[in-house]
Design an enzyme around this catalytic site. Structure first.
Site, PDB file in Angstrom:
ATOM      1  N   PHE A 482     -29.444  31.817 -29.438  1.00  0.00           N
ATOM      2  CA  PHE A 482     -30.329  32.920 -29.775  1.00  0.00           C
ATOM      3  C   PHE A 482     -31.307  32.563 -30.878  1.00  0.00           C
ATOM      4  O   PHE A 482     -32.364  33.153 -31.009  1.00  0.00           O
ATOM      5  CB  PHE A 482     -29.486  34.123 -30.234  1.00  0.00           C
ATOM      6  CG  PHE A 482     -28.501  33.785 -31.317  1.00  0.00           C
ATOM      7  CD1 PHE A 482     -28.891  33.711 -32.632  1.00  0.00           C
ATOM      8  CD2 PHE A 482     -27.183  33.502 -30.995  1.00  0.00           C
ATOM      9  CE1 PHE A 482     -27.997  33.375 -33.616  1.00  0.00           C
ATOM     10  CE2 PHE A 482     -26.275  33.179 -31.977  1.00  0.00           C
ATOM     11  CZ  PHE A 482     -26.676  33.109 -33.294  1.00  0.00           C
ATOM     12  N   GLY A 483     -30.923  31.616 -31.741  1.00  0.00           N
ATOM     13  CA  GLY A 483     -31.737  31.282 -32.894  1.00  0.00           C
ATOM     14  C   GLY A 483     -30.868  31.145 -34.135  1.00  0.00           C
ATOM     15  O   GLY A 483     -29.639  31.170 -34.062  1.00  0.00           O
ATOM     16  N   ASP A 596     -17.723  36.915 -23.560  1.00  0.00           N
ATOM     17  CA  ASP A 596     -17.981  35.627 -24.219  1.00  0.00           C
ATOM     18  C   ASP A 596     -17.055  35.448 -25.425  1.00  0.00           C
ATOM     19  O   ASP A 596     -17.490  35.030 -26.492  1.00  0.00           O
ATOM     20  CB  ASP A 596     -19.447  35.516 -24.641  1.00  0.00           C
ATOM     21  CG  ASP A 596     -19.859  34.064 -24.919  1.00  0.00           C
ATOM     22  OD1 ASP A 596     -19.133  33.142 -24.487  1.00  0.00           O
ATOM     23  OD2 ASP A 596     -20.897  33.854 -25.571  1.00  0.00           O
TER      24      ASP A 596
END
Length: 783
Positions: A482-483, A596
């Protein structure tokens, strides 16, 4: 020339010597004689609908007890009593149906018919063909009635100027052509339209990765069953569909009342199962919200205006007609510095777009901006630039997990574009926080009135820059797909973690919204606490409480730090994780599947208490829903259950499987990675099972904690972990059972052999330079 004749009886693929012959099935077949396909899947013969005295030639499933007719030859010209001597024959290269007076009531009408046509064959696909042994001259699939079968086409044959469409029955027991038709929209690329006579009733939306966008609210389970494809050439344009299992039986039916229904015959069931239907409500009606209005089935009122527009209808509690739509708030001012676009996601695209192939979305935006008549644009993953020059109609909110096709509406507001975009996005999040995640049994009107039920806090960008020293590299504490994540401190001294989505992030706006809205509504001591979000300019950020001890994998997989977590603390962490999962599955007001769960998503606070994080791929189950299916498999390979990785099927038991992997990792201090050393088991799961089978399960325990680890407690945990990893999801324990077994000395069932390794084909999935055990899979082609 005289014609020989033959009785129309079941056959494999008959070969006839005569070049001109008569091949007939007599009306006595109404009493039992039929033509059966090679593998016995379909039958062709005479039948009469319930409560009807009319006789038809049709095709139905031969291996299903309840007669389910899928095609009718003479639907508009039935045979009336008496039926004697009515028969179907092949004569002079054409099929024809004759009534008792030997009058032709139906035929194939081949203009190029010849005596060389010498075979009539019913295929196992349900397609009835006429052939000369080399080429097919005629097929029933080109003339569908009310039923769409896998492999058959709905579209347009340009060479014959022929439209292939579904048409409804006139009534429940009358198969004559009814008022409704379902066909390819000639003005749209790959869209289907439902018509009542000539009036459009409903659109499917365009195809995206094998699914119609408007099917996003038809139940995720059906998405893994039907796979559609669109093909356009200079000769034809059509849509077909197939199912993933070759032995599966399916059909799509246009009912006499205009509803569309997808049916499946599953192994083990004795009746047809309805897997999707449409329309699902007023939002499926094309003109329900009028021009520039958008319909949200979960909102009250259901119609709202697009950004930059105001209602052209009166909003009050008794209104039922929204067809007046919306009008611009500000007159168009082409070329104004305040002109721009507002991006909207999870929306069914409006009707009547123009398309062209361009290189990127910036070019598409420029093309629209250059024409004052262009009201909106969208850019698709296959490079199509969609442009709208007319009134925007038939827009509809779709669930958060819908295909990510971004729709951009043109605005002419007299304000800063960035501030406007921030305001619009905030309003959307606030609205969705009140409507898309409801309490069970709460009405839409009541949900909208209680927006304050969950406070969604918005941080200002300049405050977050100050808190993180302008996102200084020194403040960076982690990074994912995602970053980056930055540590920050607010003026009041509170420490925060800022998850800053990069422009190249695999986590799109849908996942961002899911995480922001979902975790704001979940409160538990074993879930990371969400503080708020920031949406400003092009920035999207999520703000959490700061976890000073990072994540679980930071300790258990590091040789220098793993000894800091002795057995007692590891057991507390295991139990804390289970309590957090139990809250998601059972105790919260929402039923959430995380999808997840992994060691890196378990954060540790100052006291080393576990906190489940990263809800971007989570899914909400409603009511009594137990499982769902998706074509977009997301998660991390090493933690995926087999039914999810290979078939896209997920449930609470998918999370249980992931927890089983985490449990073995915590006990052993080893990752569940693939080993290519022939002298050792290929992964942690197989190693644990081998040691269990050999009576040496305690050898799995991390050597750094053996001295502090009670053998009975460790063996119980290993046994529970293996139970969580059973191949059959039904044999895995529930989360509540897992907690009970870990917290008490009750008897634990003996596990069967777990899944040792997934399909080897997955190991060749192209994932760049990352290890397949580490990569987060966001799009796995499920077959």
């Amino acid at each position: 020339m005289a014609c020989s004749s033959m009785v129309f009886i079941p056959f494999t693929y008959p070969v006839f010597d005569d070049l001109n012959w008569m091949f007939h099935i007599d009306a006595k077949s109404f009493d039992g004689d039929t033509l059966v396909s090679k593998q016995g899947k379909f039958e062709l013969g005479f039948f009469s609908p319930d409560a009807s005295d009319k006789l038809f030639i049709g095709i139905w499933y031969s291996n299903i007890k309840t007669k389910t007719v899928v095609w009718i030859a003479n639907r508009n010209n039935p045979i009336h009593p008496p039926f004697n001597n009515s028969h179907l024959e092949v004569s002079d290269g054409n099929l024809q149906l004759l009534d008792p007076l030997q009058r032709r009531v139906w035929g194939t009408n081949l203009s190029t018919a010849s005596s060389y046509v010498n075979r009539a064959v019913l295929l196992d696909s349900g397609n009835f063909i006429l052939t000369n042994g080399i080429e097919i001259q005629w097929r029933s699939f080109d003339y569908p009635t009310d039923t769409w079968l896998p492999g058959s086409r709905i579209g347009f044959d340009k060479t014959k100027n022929a439209l292939q469409k579904l048409t409804s029955w006139r009534s429940l027991n009358d198969p004559a052509t009814g008022n409704y038709s379902f066909q390819l929209d000639p003005n749209q690329n790959g869209e289907m339209v439902l018509l009542n006579n000539l009036l459009e009733q409903r659109r499917s939306g365009p195809l995206y990765e094998g699914q119609f966008i408007d099917s996003a609210d038809q139940g995720n389970y059906s998405k893994g069953l039907f796979n559609y494809s669109y093909d356009s050439t200079k000769h034809s344009e059509y849509i077909t569909y197939n199912v993933f299992g070759e032995s599966d039986i399916s059909r799509i039916v246009l009912e006499f009342d205009g509803s569309m229904k997808g049916w499946f015959w599953f192994k083990g069931h004795q009746n047809w199962q309805l897997v999707w239907s449409a329309p699902t409500g007023n939002c499926d009606r094309i003109h329900f919200c009028g021009a520039f209005g958008i319909c949200d089935i979960n909102a009250s009122p259901p119609c709202e205006c697009l950004p930059g527009y105001v209602p052209n209808f009166k909003l009050d509690g008794n209104i039922s007609d929204y067809s007046g739509g919306c009008v611009r708030k500000t007159p168009p001012q082409c070329g104004s510095k305040n002109e721009g676009f507002v991006r909207i996601q999870n929306v069914k695209l409006p009707a009547s777009s123009k398309s062209m192939q361009v290189g990127n979305d910036q070019i598409c935006e420029y093309i629209c901006l250059s024409n004052c008549s262009c009201n909106a644009f969208a850019y698709t993953s296959d490079g199509q630039c969609l442009l709208w020059y007319d009134d925007l109609i038939d827009l509809k909110r779709l669930p958060n997990n819908s295909p990510q096709v971004e729709f951009n509406i043109r605005i002419f507001e007299r304000s800063n574009k960035g501030i406007l975009r921030k305001k619009m996005f905030r309003e959307m999040l606030l609205c969705e926080s009140a409507t898309n995640l409801p309490k069970p049994g709460t009405s839409a009107k009541k949900r909208q009135e209680k927006k304050g039920d969950i406070e969604l806090k918005f941080f200002e960008l300049h405050d977050l820059k100050a808190a993180t020293d302008n996102f200084s590299p020194d403040k960076k504490i982690g990074e994912g797909g995602f970053g980056p994540v930055f540590k920050g401190q607010l003026p009041d001294g509170q420490q925060i973690a800022v998850k800053r989505l990069s422009t190249q992030s695999r986590q799109g706006i849908g996942e961002f919204k899911t995480e922001a809205l979902l975790i704001a509504k979940l409160q538990h001591r074993n879930l990371v606490r969400f503080l708020g979000c920031c949406v400003e300019d092009e920035e999207k950020m999520l703000i959490y409480e700061y976890m000073p001890n990072k994540s679980l994998d930071y300790f258990i997989f590091d040789e220098s730090r793993k000894s800091l977590l002795q057995w007692k603390k590891r057991h507390e962490i295991i139990v804390g994780i289970v309590k957090g999962i139990l809250y998601l599955h059972q105790d919260s007001r929402l039923r959430v599947i995380h999808r997840d769960l992994k060691a890196s998503n378990i954060l540790l606070d100052a006291d080393m208490n576990p906190k489940i994080s990263d809800f971007g791929t989570a899914r909400i189950f409603n009511g009594n829903q137990n499982e769902a299916k998706t074509l977009r498999v997301v998660g991390t390979y090493a933690y995926m259950s087999p039914e999810y990785a290979l078939a896209g099927l997920f449930s609470v038991k998918s999370d249980v499987f992931s927890f089983g992997v985490i449990l073995l990792e915590v006990i052993s201090g080893q990752k569940n990675t693939v080993s290519y050393n022939s002298d050792s088991p290929p992964n942690l799961i197989q190693r644990a099972w081998k040691l269990w089978n050999d009576g040496k399960a305690f050898d799995l325990v991390d050597p750094s904690i053996v001295d502090s680890c009670p053998s009975e407690e460790a063996l119980r945990c290993i046994q529970v972990g293996l139970l969580c990893l059973q191949i059959d999801a039904g044999e895995r324990p529930t989360t509540s059972s897992v907690l009970f077994m870990l917290s008490n000395e009750a008897m634990v069932p003996s596990p069967k052999q777990p899944l040792i390794t997934l399909n080897s084909d997955l190991s060749t999935t192209e994932i760049g330079s990352s290890s397949i055990n580490e990569v987060t899979i966001t799009a796995l082609d499920v077959r």
